[in-house]
Write a protein that holds these residues in place. Structure first.
Motif, PDB file in Angstrom:
ATOM      1  N   PHE A 446       0.801  -1.195  -0.059  1.00 37.88           N
ATOM      2  CA  PHE A 446       0.032   0.255   0.004  1.00 37.88           C
ATOM      3  C   PHE A 446       0.877   1.359   0.033  1.00 37.88           C
ATOM      4  O   PHE A 446       1.957   1.169   0.689  1.00 37.88           O
ATOM      5  CB  PHE A 446      -0.929  -0.083   1.296  1.00 37.88           C
ATOM      6  N   PRO A 447       0.658   2.110  -0.900  1.00 37.00           N
ATOM      7  CA  PRO A 447       1.290   3.481  -0.908  1.00 37.00           C
ATOM      8  C   PRO A 447       1.586   4.135   0.531  1.00 37.00           C
ATOM      9  O   PRO A 447       0.669   4.097   1.223  1.00 37.00           O
ATOM     10  CB  PRO A 447       0.745   4.425  -1.808  1.00 37.00           C
ATOM     11  N   THR A 478      -4.412   1.068   7.214  1.00 36.30           N
ATOM     12  CA  THR A 478      -5.928   1.897   7.443  1.00 36.30           C
ATOM     13  C   THR A 478      -5.353   3.351   7.534  1.00 36.30           C
ATOM     14  O   THR A 478      -6.169   4.201   7.437  1.00 36.30           O
ATOM     15  CB  THR A 478      -6.387   1.602   8.535  1.00 36.30           C
ATOM     16  N   VAL A 479      -3.999   3.753   7.448  1.00 34.02           N
ATOM     17  CA  VAL A 479      -3.692   5.211   7.569  1.00 34.02           C
ATOM     18  C   VAL A 479      -4.186   6.068   6.666  1.00 34.02           C
ATOM     19  O   VAL A 479      -4.840   6.971   6.713  1.00 34.02           O
ATOM     20  CB  VAL A 479      -2.216   5.387   7.993  1.00 34.02           C
ATOM     21  N   ASN A 480      -3.912   5.758   5.395  1.00 31.59           N
ATOM     22  CA  ASN A 480      -4.354   6.355   4.176  1.00 31.59           C
ATOM     23  C   ASN A 480      -5.585   5.776   3.382  1.00 31.59           C
ATOM     24  O   ASN A 480      -5.852   6.117   2.325  1.00 31.59           O
ATOM     25  CB  ASN A 480      -3.154   6.598   3.279  1.00 31.59           C
ATOM     26  N   LYS A 516       8.732   6.510   7.567  1.00 30.94           N
ATOM     27  CA  LYS A 516       9.283   5.126   7.657  1.00 30.94           C
ATOM     28  C   LYS A 516       8.371   4.211   7.278  1.00 30.94           C
ATOM     29  O   LYS A 516       7.194   4.087   7.635  1.00 30.94           O
ATOM     30  CB  LYS A 516       9.614   4.897   8.990  1.00 30.94           C
ATOM     31  N   ALA A 517       8.805   3.281   6.655  1.00 28.70           N
ATOM     32  CA  ALA A 517       7.949   2.343   5.983  1.00 28.70           C
ATOM     33  C   ALA A 517       7.572   1.174   7.046  1.00 28.70           C
ATOM     34  O   ALA A 517       8.113   0.874   7.986  1.00 28.70           O
ATOM     35  CB  ALA A 517       8.456   1.405   4.867  1.00 28.70           C
ATOM     36  N   PRO A 518       6.149   0.811   7.080  1.00 26.85           N
ATOM     37  CA  PRO A 518       5.853  -0.300   8.221  1.00 26.85           C
ATOM     38  C   PRO A 518       6.464  -1.550   7.858  1.00 26.85           C
ATOM     39  O   PRO A 518       6.752  -2.052   6.845  1.00 26.85           O
ATOM     40  CB  PRO A 518       4.156  -0.272   7.834  1.00 26.85           C
TER      41      PRO A 518
END
Length: 566
Positions: A446-447, A478-480, A516-518
């Motif tokens: 996911f972007p 779920t953030v974006n 930072k990427a998850p």
């Protein structure tokens, strides 16, 4: 009993405001009609008609007063009449321009705005652009100007500084190259007079190729910095300034500028173009704001003009541009930060990380129409997915920062030729790269932001060609998700209703995700213990090779000494 008698009975004992309802009273003959003073008699019909005629009457009276106030000098009457005609023509022309801009979804702000062009021939007749440039444009496939070209080219031809935002694949590169090539006219021994800065080497090379084609027949000397060591010799003091246009990435140009003395001079630069300006203005580790400041100061000519182009709009860039660029013109095509309407977008829930590989293989099973771009968040995940798809027998390759420049160039060329059907990449390829006819973009991961999503899916649906974009998401993305789901819906694509009702994430969480990427589970289906064994085996093999190489470097004398030891 008629209406008049009824009115009298009903109004008996009631106070009737004759002034307020004088027209009704006159009609019912309660009071006598008053004679109207003036050259235009009023016939009483209804209250609305009376008011309309009264307004017309007052306008005609004011017109008569205006005429009577003018002297009998016929010349003065003629001058006033011509002025009115010119003002009316100007208003009609402006209305026509505004209507055309609205049709093309062009929004423009600034002073002394030039009207948009409707065809390339207007550049020849109205701005004196050479016919050779127009022919080169048509050879590149531009039969008519795109909306960003309609407005941005005239603005830059008038030497106005510009902040331009237009969707991906809308012809922004040609929009800033055409005015530059026209202004430079031909080769001069003044050093670089135009600089185009791009965030990635791939995008810089793409711009370089397009610049060569557009300037064909002009003998302009166009250069791209491929290696700093070569540039040190090429652009040194003995070069006699045999250069015109420079296309580069920020880091390499800054390296040359910071040598003592500087290897390259930008003192005569007339145009500084910042392509993908929102990316270059980022202050994070992946951004280039510090390097951009060095380049900005190096362009020290008083006549330098700056042009900022991007597919997405950020407030930081807009604030800086309006504060520092004199006479700035802002041009926006369509709605800001929206995806292209011709891209069919789909959000696909895959459950967990393991479900992504299942979903991808399901897409392949149903039928995959190459070329396909697949985006992942890190180079490690790109390698893992590459190994998995390679085992599936898919014609696939991968591009990431660990590969050499030669390897990256070869991969890009193979993908353009159609030798590679599926190309796995990171954010590196999400900016500006124009691959002709990409049919499908898959966001495997996911972007990290809405802007990243726009640029990723913008690799398809270019130059008016339809495309498709599929984005995988899990319970952790779920953030974006809500923002991107709303964007997909606004583009006319179907979105599950529950995605639009998700809780809105905080600004802090969004910024954290951008930096930072998850953490995600491994893509590989090979057991972790087997991977560790394979790594240890590779390390042993490499250690053995290093020992052999060291022994060969010591030569035969070292081996003799070893034999002489008791």
């Amino acid at each position: 009993m008629d209406a008049e008698d009824l009115f009298r009975k009903l109004s008996n004992g009631a106070k009737f405001d004759l002034k307020k309802f004088q027209y009704d009273a006159q009609k019912l003959q309660v009071i006598k009609p008053r004679p109207v003073v003036g050259p235009f008699p009023i016939q009483i019909n209804s209250q609305n008609e009376i008011r309309k005629e009264k307004v017309d009457h007052e306008e005609e009276i004011s017109e008569l007063k205006l005429i009577s106030s003018i002297t009998a000098d016929g010349n003065k009457k003629k001058q006033l009449s011509n002025k009115d005609i010119k003002n009316k023509e100007a208003a009609l022309n402006q209305e026509k321009i505004n209507r055309f801009r609205n049709q093309q979804k062009i929004s423009v702000r600034g002073n002394d705005l030039p009207p948009p062009i409707e065809n390339f021939e207007q550049l020849v007749t109205e701005y004196g652009v050479g016919q050779d440039i127009i022919d080169n444009l048509k050879n590149l496939g531009y039969s008519v100007p795109t909306p960003i070209q309609m407005q941005a080219i005239p603005v830059m031809l008038k030497n106005q500084q510009i902040l331009a935002c237009a969707p991906t694949g809308s012809g922004k590169t040609a929009a800033f190259l055409v005015p530059i090539i026209h202004h430079l006219k031909g080769p001069r021994r003044k050093g670089f007079r135009a600089v185009v800065v791009s965030p990635t080497r791939e995008l810089a090379k793409q711009t370089y190729r397009e610049c060569l084609k557009l300037s064909e027949g002009r003998n302009l000397r166009i250069h791209i910095i491929s290696k700093a060591s070569i540039a040190m010799k090429k652009f040194g003091p003995e070069s006699s300034k045999r250069f015109d246009i420079l296309i580069t990435t920020p880091n390499r140009l800054v390296y040359l500028l910071q040598q003592d003395p500087p290897v390259i001079s930008l003192a005569n630069v007339k145009w500084l173009v910042i392509d993908e300006s929102d990316k270059l203005f980022e202050a994070s580790e992946d951004g280039f704001r510090d390097q951009l400041a060095v380049i900005y100061r190096a362009c020290e000519s008083e006549n330098v003009r700056r042009a900022l182009f991007s597919a997405t709009h950020t407030p930081d860039v807009a604030r800086w541009a309006h504060k520092n660029l004199k006479g700035l013109v802002s041009v926006t095509v369509g709605h800001r930060n929206t995806a292209a309407d011709i891209v069919e977008q789909q959000l696909l829930f895959v459950g967990t990380e393991a479900g992504k590989l299942v979903a991808f293989r399901d897409i392949v099973r149903k039928g995959l129409t190459p070329p396909v771009l697949v985006f992942v968040q890190t180079k490690e995940r790109a390698k893992e997915l590459f190994n998995e798809l390679l085992y599936d027998g898919i014609n696939v390759d991968v591009i990431h920062a660990d590969r050499t420049q030669l390897q990256r160039d070869n991969v890009v060329q193979s993908f353009r030729r159609g030798d590679i059907w599926v190309l796995i990449c990171t954010e590196l390829m999400g900016r500006g790269i124009d691959f002709k006819g990409v049919n499908l973009v898959i966001n495997y991961d996911f972007p990290p932001s809405v802007i990243s999503y726009i640029h990723r899916i913008g690799r398809t649906g270019r130059a008016g060609n339809p495309g498709k974009a599929i984005t995988f998401f899990t319970e952790n993305d779920t953030v974006n998700l809500r923002s991107i789901a709303q964007m997909v819906k606004d583009s006319g694509c179907e979105v599950p209703e529950y995605l639009l009702k998700l809780k809105k994430s905080s600004k802090r969480d969004r910024r954290k995700l951008e930096k930072k990427a998850p953490k995600r589970d491994r893509i590989s289906t090979v057991p972790l213990c087997d991977i560790k064994k394979q790594k240890k085996l590779q390390q042993k093999i490499q250690a053995t090779k290093r020992k052999k190489e060291k022994g060969n470097e010591d030569g035969p004398q070292a081996s003799k000494k070893k034999k002489q030891k008791p």
